[in-house]
Design an enzyme around this catalytic site. Sequence first.
Site, PDB file in Angstrom:
ATOM      1  N   HIS A 123      -0.412   5.282  -7.629  1.00 16.78           N
ATOM      2  CA  HIS A 123      -0.635   6.099  -8.730  1.00 16.78           C
ATOM      3  C   HIS A 123      -0.018   7.680  -8.544  1.00 16.78           C
ATOM      4  O   HIS A 123      -0.151   8.355  -9.374  1.00 16.78           O
ATOM      5  CB  HIS A 123      -2.105   6.167  -9.020  1.00 16.78           C
ATOM      6  CG  HIS A 123      -2.955   6.762  -7.883  1.00 16.78           C
ATOM      7  ND1 HIS A 123      -3.589   6.105  -6.973  1.00 16.78           N
ATOM      8  CD2 HIS A 123      -3.018   8.049  -7.704  1.00 16.78           C
ATOM      9  CE1 HIS A 123      -4.048   7.172  -6.034  1.00 16.78           C
ATOM     10  NE2 HIS A 123      -4.019   8.183  -6.510  1.00 16.78           N
ATOM     11  N   ASP A 153      -2.164  -0.916  -5.524  1.00 15.18           N
ATOM     12  CA  ASP A 153      -1.892   0.617  -5.587  1.00 15.18           C
ATOM     13  C   ASP A 153      -0.928   1.262  -4.438  1.00 15.18           C
ATOM     14  O   ASP A 153      -1.226   2.271  -3.889  1.00 15.18           O
ATOM     15  CB  ASP A 153      -3.354   1.470  -5.563  1.00 15.18           C
ATOM     16  CG  ASP A 153      -2.887   2.860  -6.201  1.00 15.18           C
ATOM     17  OD1 ASP A 153      -1.941   2.931  -6.629  1.00 15.18           O
ATOM     18  OD2 ASP A 153      -3.905   3.619  -6.271  1.00 15.18           O
ATOM     19  N   GLY A 224      -5.310  14.697  -3.977  1.00 12.14           N
ATOM     20  CA  GLY A 224      -4.242  15.114  -3.270  1.00 12.14           C
ATOM     21  C   GLY A 224      -4.028  14.352  -1.960  1.00 12.14           C
ATOM     22  O   GLY A 224      -3.072  14.151  -1.406  1.00 12.14           O
ATOM     23  N   ASN A 225      -5.204  14.002  -1.474  1.00 11.55           N
ATOM     24  CA  ASN A 225      -5.380  12.795  -0.234  1.00 11.55           C
ATOM     25  C   ASN A 225      -4.778  11.731  -0.552  1.00 11.55           C
ATOM     26  O   ASN A 225      -4.311  10.866   0.362  1.00 11.55           O
ATOM     27  CB  ASN A 225      -6.707  12.879   0.400  1.00 11.55           C
ATOM     28  CG  ASN A 225      -7.189  14.060   1.142  1.00 11.55           C
ATOM     29  OD1 ASN A 225      -8.245  14.735   1.265  1.00 11.55           O
ATOM     30  ND2 ASN A 225      -6.506  14.033   2.516  1.00 11.55           N
ATOM     31  N   SER A 226      -4.565  11.422  -2.005  1.00 13.64           N
ATOM     32  CA  SER A 226      -4.247  10.023  -2.151  1.00 13.64           C
ATOM     33  C   SER A 226      -2.859   9.402  -1.387  1.00 13.64           C
ATOM     34  O   SER A 226      -1.923  10.394  -1.762  1.00 13.64           O
ATOM     35  CB  SER A 226      -3.969   9.692  -3.801  1.00 13.64           C
ATOM     36  OG  SER A 226      -5.334   9.735  -3.999  1.00 13.64           O
ATOM     37  N   GLY A 282      -2.435 -22.534  -8.118  1.00 13.00           N
ATOM     38  CA  GLY A 282      -2.370 -22.960  -9.429  1.00 13.00           C
ATOM     39  C   GLY A 282      -3.699 -23.498  -9.776  1.00 13.00           C
ATOM     40  O   GLY A 282      -3.817 -24.532 -10.338  1.00 13.00           O
ATOM     41  N   VAL A 283      -4.725 -22.865  -9.505  1.00 15.48           N
ATOM     42  CA  VAL A 283      -6.077 -23.268  -9.928  1.00 15.48           C
ATOM     43  C   VAL A 283      -7.052 -22.218 -10.559  1.00 15.48           C
ATOM     44  O   VAL A 283      -6.786 -21.046 -10.379  1.00 15.48           O
ATOM     45  CB  VAL A 283      -7.016 -24.133  -8.733  1.00 15.48           C
ATOM     46  CG1 VAL A 283      -6.336 -25.359  -8.230  1.00 15.48           C
ATOM     47  CG2 VAL A 283      -7.025 -22.979  -7.594  1.00 15.48           C
ATOM     48  N   ILE A 285     -10.953 -20.957 -10.265  1.00 16.51           N
ATOM     49  CA  ILE A 285     -11.839 -21.028  -9.058  1.00 16.51           C
ATOM     50  C   ILE A 285     -13.129 -20.417  -9.364  1.00 16.51           C
ATOM     51  O   ILE A 285     -12.956 -19.325 -10.120  1.00 16.51           O
ATOM     52  CB  ILE A 285     -11.412 -20.907  -7.785  1.00 16.51           C
ATOM     53  CG1 ILE A 285     -10.743 -19.630  -7.718  1.00 16.51           C
ATOM     54  CG2 ILE A 285     -10.486 -21.925  -7.311  1.00 16.51           C
ATOM     55  CD1 ILE A 285     -10.463 -19.204  -6.403  1.00 16.51           C
TER      56      ILE A 285
END
Length: 491
Positions: A123, A153, A224-226, A282-283, A285
């Site tokens: 982001h 992310d 800003g820490n992201s 492919g299930v 659940i």
Amino acid sequence: MQPISRAPQAVARRGLALTPRAFWTLTLAALLVLVQAIQAVARPDSFADLAERFSPAVVNITTSTMVAGREQGSPIVPEGSPFEDFFKEFQDRNRDDRTPRRSSALGSGFVISEDGYIVTNNHVITGADEISIEFFNGTTLDAELVGTDEKTDIALLKVTAPQPLPFVSFGDSDIARVGDWVIAMGNPLGQGFSVSAGIVSARNRALSGTYDDYIQTDAAINRGNSGGPLFNLDGEVVGVNTAILSPNGGSIGIGFSMASNVVSGVVDQLKEFGETRRGWLGVRIQDVTEDMADAMSLAEARGAMVSDVPEGPAMDAGMKAGDVITSFDGVDVDDTRGLVRQVGSTQVGKTVRVTVWRDGKTETLKVTLGRREDAEAEAVPAAQPGAETPMEKDLMGMSLSAVTPELAEQLDIGADASGLVVRDVDEASDAYEKGLRAGDLITEAGQQKIETITDLEDRVTEARDAGRKSILLLIRRQGEPRFVALPISEG
């Protein structure tokens, strides 16, 4: 061994003339020194050495994006206002000001290799035309985007530097314990390089994504820490600072960092392929509840219940709806979330052993995994069974009817659908509490297909005779399957 009350006399007999009061004073002093020594090991006097050592690998990220200019909007003031002429003149001057403008955003990141690979949040760089990296020493370099993963992310960038860059390494986030010290570094609120310290407040937090595995920390994290790193006291990155929980947008001591064991796997794939390549079983659940476990004679409520098996790797391997996956590739499965993460982190094309609970015993299947990204690009229709006999009855708090062509058309469940349609549900019943509603289609009972009321009654009788307190039903609502365990009466 002498009783503790005689210890002062014992010391005196060894030639040390200590009064009882002096003895206990020395004992308490020794204990105090021991406690202080333990505290010194558990809590460092300063984080300065760690910050000084690893800060050169932490970077500020500035992104730049071209955005469209403003268009003429509604009047700023109501008609007839004494300021109408003034604001009309202002709007006229800016009426055609649709010139694109450049917008900037700030974030953080960290270097993971001397040749310039940098990790940050997706982001932070989404939609960016230009990405600029500012290093701790003030040097600025342009970065190119290597790849992104929206599910976790995470984004991977690359810069070209004239000399090898200082970098940091990932640690094992699985051994981080609640209460361990951690340090967050980054560029909060655009103020430049900053360090904050705290502890691991919680682990294995899930916010919204399928692959979420967040470390919660009270180390101050702000906008800003992201994308910045979360370090342990060994200087290893155990998380990527991603989100905060706050009513006002500021830090209140609840921050989240994506666990390094998730990030490192994503980064490896982005570096090799420029995209993620997650394993696909492919299930469909769902978690196993206590009443489901009782209905299937499972010893405990754990594992992942298979509610549907569309075309794919699991179907090719012989997996069936109603199977409970208890082990995947040699690792026990506790719940659906753990299974999804484990499958996703397994190499595409790998053949794995999957242990399932079926008909009161375990079976092992060999499944060759597909690629989730390819599967998500295709719409996989839910499987639908075959025909019916008209009949109605009230059972287990529900008014039930076999599927008729008229009902199939009315409920839009497909002309070839079979099973029992729920016409109504008693709001005081267990069925209502479990979420069954009018319009649901019951296609299985006791893990066997049903087409008539008699089929359902037979399955209930079999469950009761086997000493079970509940029966497992497979419900379809708008094509989506799920299992529900309903209590059955004694009579």
